[in-house]
Design a protein around this motif. Structure first.
Motif, mmCIF file in Angstrom:
data_model
loop_
_atom_site.group_PDB
_atom_site.id
_atom_site.type_symbol
_atom_site.label_atom_id
_atom_site.label_comp_id
_atom_site.label_asym_id
_atom_site.label_seq_id
_atom_site.Cartn_x
_atom_site.Cartn_y
_atom_site.Cartn_z
ATOM 1 N N ALA A 19 13.336 -8.914 -4.078
ATOM 2 C CA ALA A 19 12.149 -8.106 -3.782
ATOM 3 C C ALA A 19 11.012 -9.002 -3.298
ATOM 4 O O ALA A 19 10.319 -8.658 -2.334
ATOM 5 C CB ALA A 19 11.723 -7.311 -5.013
ATOM 6 N N GLN A 20 10.834 -10.139 -3.945
ATOM 7 C CA GLN A 20 9.758 -11.054 -3.547
ATOM 8 C C GLN A 20 10.000 -11.596 -2.146
ATOM 9 O O GLN A 20 9.064 -11.719 -1.353
ATOM 10 C CB GLN A 20 9.627 -12.209 -4.544
ATOM 11 N N GLU A 21 11.252 -11.888 -1.817
ATOM 12 C CA GLU A 21 11.570 -12.375 -0.470
ATOM 13 C C GLU A 21 11.249 -11.309 0.581
ATOM 14 O O GLU A 21 10.698 -11.623 1.636
ATOM 15 C CB GLU A 21 13.039 -12.782 -0.386
ATOM 16 N N LEU A 22 11.569 -10.056 0.295
ATOM 17 C CA LEU A 22 11.239 -8.970 1.224
ATOM 18 C C LEU A 22 9.734 -8.808 1.376
ATOM 19 O O LEU A 22 9.224 -8.639 2.484
ATOM 20 C CB LEU A 22 11.858 -7.656 0.754
ATOM 21 N N ILE A 23 9.027 -8.858 0.257
ATOM 22 C CA ILE A 23 7.567 -8.742 0.297
ATOM 23 C C ILE A 23 6.971 -9.872 1.120
ATOM 24 O O ILE A 23 6.103 -9.649 1.972
ATOM 25 C CB ILE A 23 6.985 -8.730 -1.136
ATOM 26 N N ASP A 24 7.437 -11.099 0.901
ATOM 27 C CA ASP A 24 6.927 -12.247 1.650
ATOM 28 C C ASP A 24 7.154 -12.070 3.149
ATOM 29 O O ASP A 24 6.274 -12.375 3.963
ATOM 30 C CB ASP A 24 7.585 -13.541 1.173
ATOM 31 N N GLU A 25 8.320 -11.538 3.509
ATOM 32 C CA GLU A 25 8.633 -11.320 4.916
ATOM 33 C C GLU A 25 7.722 -10.255 5.521
ATOM 34 O O GLU A 25 7.223 -10.408 6.636
ATOM 35 C CB GLU A 25 10.097 -10.904 5.058
ATOM 36 N N ILE A 26 7.484 -9.185 4.797
ATOM 37 C CA ILE A 26 6.603 -8.118 5.287
ATOM 38 C C ILE A 26 5.175 -8.643 5.460
ATOM 39 O O ILE A 26 4.528 -8.391 6.481
ATOM 40 C CB ILE A 26 6.623 -6.907 4.331
ATOM 41 N N LEU A 27 4.698 -9.380 4.483
ATOM 42 C CA LEU A 27 3.322 -9.877 4.544
ATOM 43 C C LEU A 27 3.141 -10.971 5.587
ATOM 44 O O LEU A 27 2.023 -11.207 6.052
ATOM 45 C CB LEU A 27 2.876 -10.368 3.162
ATOM 46 N N PRO A 65 1.420 -6.323 -11.126
ATOM 47 C CA PRO A 65 1.371 -7.793 -11.102
ATOM 48 C C PRO A 65 2.586 -8.407 -11.808
ATOM 49 O O PRO A 65 2.980 -7.975 -12.880
ATOM 50 C CB PRO A 65 0.072 -8.136 -11.836
ATOM 51 N N GLY A 66 3.195 -9.380 -11.127
ATOM 52 C CA GLY A 66 4.345 -10.070 -11.697
ATOM 53 C C GLY A 66 5.639 -9.289 -11.636
ATOM 54 O O GLY A 66 6.662 -9.728 -12.147
ATOM 55 N N LYS A 67 5.618 -8.113 -10.999
ATOM 56 C CA LYS A 67 6.809 -7.272 -10.901
ATOM 57 C C LYS A 67 7.014 -6.853 -9.440
ATOM 58 O O LYS A 67 6.770 -5.700 -9.060
ATOM 59 C CB LYS A 67 6.676 -6.030 -11.785
ATOM 60 N N PRO A 68 7.472 -7.787 -8.601
ATOM 61 C CA PRO A 68 7.618 -7.458 -7.183
ATOM 62 C C PRO A 68 8.605 -6.335 -6.928
ATOM 63 O O PRO A 68 8.431 -5.564 -5.987
ATOM 64 C CB PRO A 68 8.085 -8.772 -6.550
ATOM 65 N N GLU A 69 9.630 -6.188 -7.771
ATOM 66 C CA GLU A 69 10.600 -5.113 -7.567
ATOM 67 C C GLU A 69 9.949 -3.750 -7.762
ATOM 68 O O GLU A 69 10.221 -2.800 -7.025
ATOM 69 C CB GLU A 69 11.830 -5.289 -8.475
ATOM 70 N N ALA A 70 9.034 -3.636 -8.722
ATOM 71 C CA ALA A 70 8.316 -2.377 -8.948
ATOM 72 C C ALA A 70 7.328 -2.113 -7.818
ATOM 73 O O ALA A 70 7.172 -0.975 -7.366
ATOM 74 C CB ALA A 70 7.599 -2.408 -10.293
ATOM 75 N N ALA A 71 6.674 -3.168 -7.348
ATOM 76 C CA ALA A 71 5.728 -3.020 -6.238
ATOM 77 C C ALA A 71 6.447 -2.577 -4.967
ATOM 78 O O ALA A 71 5.981 -1.669 -4.267
ATOM 79 C CB ALA A 71 4.997 -4.342 -5.999
ATOM 80 N N LEU A 72 7.580 -3.189 -4.685
ATOM 81 C CA LEU A 72 8.331 -2.822 -3.486
ATOM 82 C C LEU A 72 8.863 -1.397 -3.593
ATOM 83 O O LEU A 72 8.805 -0.632 -2.629
ATOM 84 C CB LEU A 72 9.475 -3.813 -3.264
ATOM 85 N N LEU A 73 9.342 -1.019 -4.754
ATOM 86 C CA LEU A 73 9.823 0.344 -4.959
ATOM 87 C C LEU A 73 8.706 1.356 -4.719
ATOM 88 O O LEU A 73 8.882 2.344 -4.015
ATOM 89 C CB LEU A 73 10.398 0.510 -6.365
ATOM 90 N N GLU A 74 7.531 1.106 -5.304
ATOM 91 C CA GLU A 74 6.403 2.021 -5.091
ATOM 92 C C GLU A 74 6.051 2.098 -3.613
ATOM 93 O O GLU A 74 5.823 3.186 -3.064
ATOM 94 C CB GLU A 74 5.183 1.570 -5.890
ATOM 95 N N HIS A 75 6.024 0.957 -2.952
ATOM 96 C CA HIS A 75 5.687 0.915 -1.526
ATOM 97 C C HIS A 75 6.680 1.744 -0.711
ATOM 98 O O HIS A 75 6.279 2.531 0.156
ATOM 99 C CB HIS A 75 5.689 -0.542 -1.048
#
Length: 92
Positions: A35-43, A65-75
């Motif tokens: 999830a963090q890798e996907l977020i980094d790529e998007i940003l 905060p500290g939960k990129p998988e939850a952030a990506l899911l919400e997004h």
């Protein structure tokens, strides 16, 4: 090279190859890392037309905060509908 195992039956009962599970591929830490890798790529995308999506993702990150998988899911769950080509057939 990764070894393969079977992940299920195809149409005629044949098995399909799939990746063998390894300890590095399992568990919440692997999901969090992906999830963090996907977020980094998007940003990392700097195109102006994607700025609203990046801002929405940043809001989701601040909500989790500290939960990129939850952030990506919400997004992904709250993204607006796209206006791309439809797969629906026109009605006669």
């Amino acid at each position: 090279m990764r070894s393969m195992n079977t992940v299920g039956a195809g149409q005629n009962g044949e098995t399909r190859p799939g990746p063998s599970p390894t300890t590095e591929d399992n568990g919440p830490e692997s999901l969090r890392k992906q999830a963090q890798e996907l977020i980094d790529e998007i940003l990392a995308d700097t195109s102006p037309e994607h700025l609203p999506a990046r801002n929405r993702l940043l809001d989701c990150i601040s909500n989790h905060p500290g939960k990129p998988e939850a952030a990506l899911l919400e997004h992904l769950m709250n993204r607006p509908a796209t206006s791309g080509p439809s797969t629906k057939q026109p009605e006669n």
